[in-house]
Design a protein around this motif. Structure first.
Motif: not given
Length: 305
Positions: A256-262
């Protein structure tokens, strides 16, 4: 976390699993288009063709590849055919694997670029751009080479739900995890040094704004990666028994965190960089029919450090 099951029909997944798959689908739809827009901006406007912006464009293309890996996941849940052999999954996710690993490497490359510009602006301005970008690409390629060696040397026949991290089996998972974490830590150190240098330097005006904008942008990206690693460590520490459905849920939560960033890179660039904001507005005008064409701005300018 590798989850295996021969007969998924008897496994009842947690309801939140399907909501998380929908989240990844949304991240793909938003992130793919917006990261492509960031990459296209460097082609569209000559002001965004300095070395740093080219590295940003390459990082955005890597993020597009990374996000495209979600297509297989969405298809699997939509059709109910969740399991796939690892040999098939590895090749289907080959480009997303490149995107996932090179995205982190390009984050470090951009940090090194800013470090070079901060501490040796004269040498930075006198560099050969093609050789310079080539050196960064060589470093990213070596990093990718290690990850593919690690992946293929630890493969064994099994079935899994096809996601990029799932292809790392056995020791490969720990190796990938540790090297990726090291890459993130290196990025944090580099950007911390750049931040201190900016604060103590005599930079003013446009140059200062450019550095600060990039620092905010790249701090957001790093937070996404660091958040992913932190989430994973917390879940692994708290959950002692991991069955099939819990393994699926954990794999999704960790991402979840990295995909929010992307998916939010575009918004960060829009809000912090006047150069990107100007190009994005032209892109939006073109897409909404207010302009008949997207024009390349023929502005000659020196690359900003």
């Amino acid at each position: 976390i590798i989850v295996q099951a021969r007969n998924l029909m008897v496994v009842e997944l947690y309801p939140i699993t399907y909501w998380l798959v929908a989240f990844f689908g949304t991240a793909f739809l938003i992130g793919f288009g917006t990261n492509a827009a960031v990459a296209f901006a460097s082609y569209q406007d000559l002001r965004l063709r300095n070395s740093c912006n080219i590295l940003i464009a390459l990082a955005s293309l890597a993020d597009c590849l990374h996000l495209s890996g979600h297509i297989v996941l969405i298809y699997a849940f939509a059709t109910g055919n969740l399991l796939m052999s690892v040999q098939t999954c590895v090749w289907i996710e080959f480009l997303p694997t490149i995107g996932q690993n090179s995205g982190c490497a390009f984050t470090v490359a951009i940090g090194i670029d800013r470090l070079f510009a901060c501490f040796s602006p004269v040498s930075y301005g006198a560099k050969n751009p093609r050789v310079y970008i080539g050196c960064h690409l060589a470093g990213v390629s070596l990093y990718l080479g290690y990850h593919f060696y690690n992946l293929f040397s630890n493969l064994f026949p099994t079935e899994l739900i096809c996601m990029v991290p799932s292809n790392y089996l056995g020791e490969a998972k720990g190796n990938w995890w540790n090297v990726s974490l090291g890459c993130c830590v290196l990025a944090v150190i580099i950007y911390a040094i750049v931040g201190v240098r900016i604060k103590t330097s005599n930079m003013r005006g446009q140059e200062m704004r450019l550095f600060k904008s990039l620092l905010v942008i790249l701090a957001t990206v790093i937070c996404g990666y660091v958040g992913t690693f932190a989430t994973a460590n917390i879940l692994v520490a708290k959950i002692k028994e991991i069955d099939f459905k819990m393994g699926i849920l954990m794999d999704l939560i960790i991402g979840i965190p990295v995909n929010i960033s992307l998916a939010t890179n575009y918004l960060v660039y829009y809000s912090t960089s006047s150069d990107y904001r100007r190009v994005f507005r032209r892109q939006i005008a073109f897409l909404t029919g207010r302009n008949m064409e997207v024009r390349r701005v023929q502005v000659s300018t020196t690359a900003a450090s």
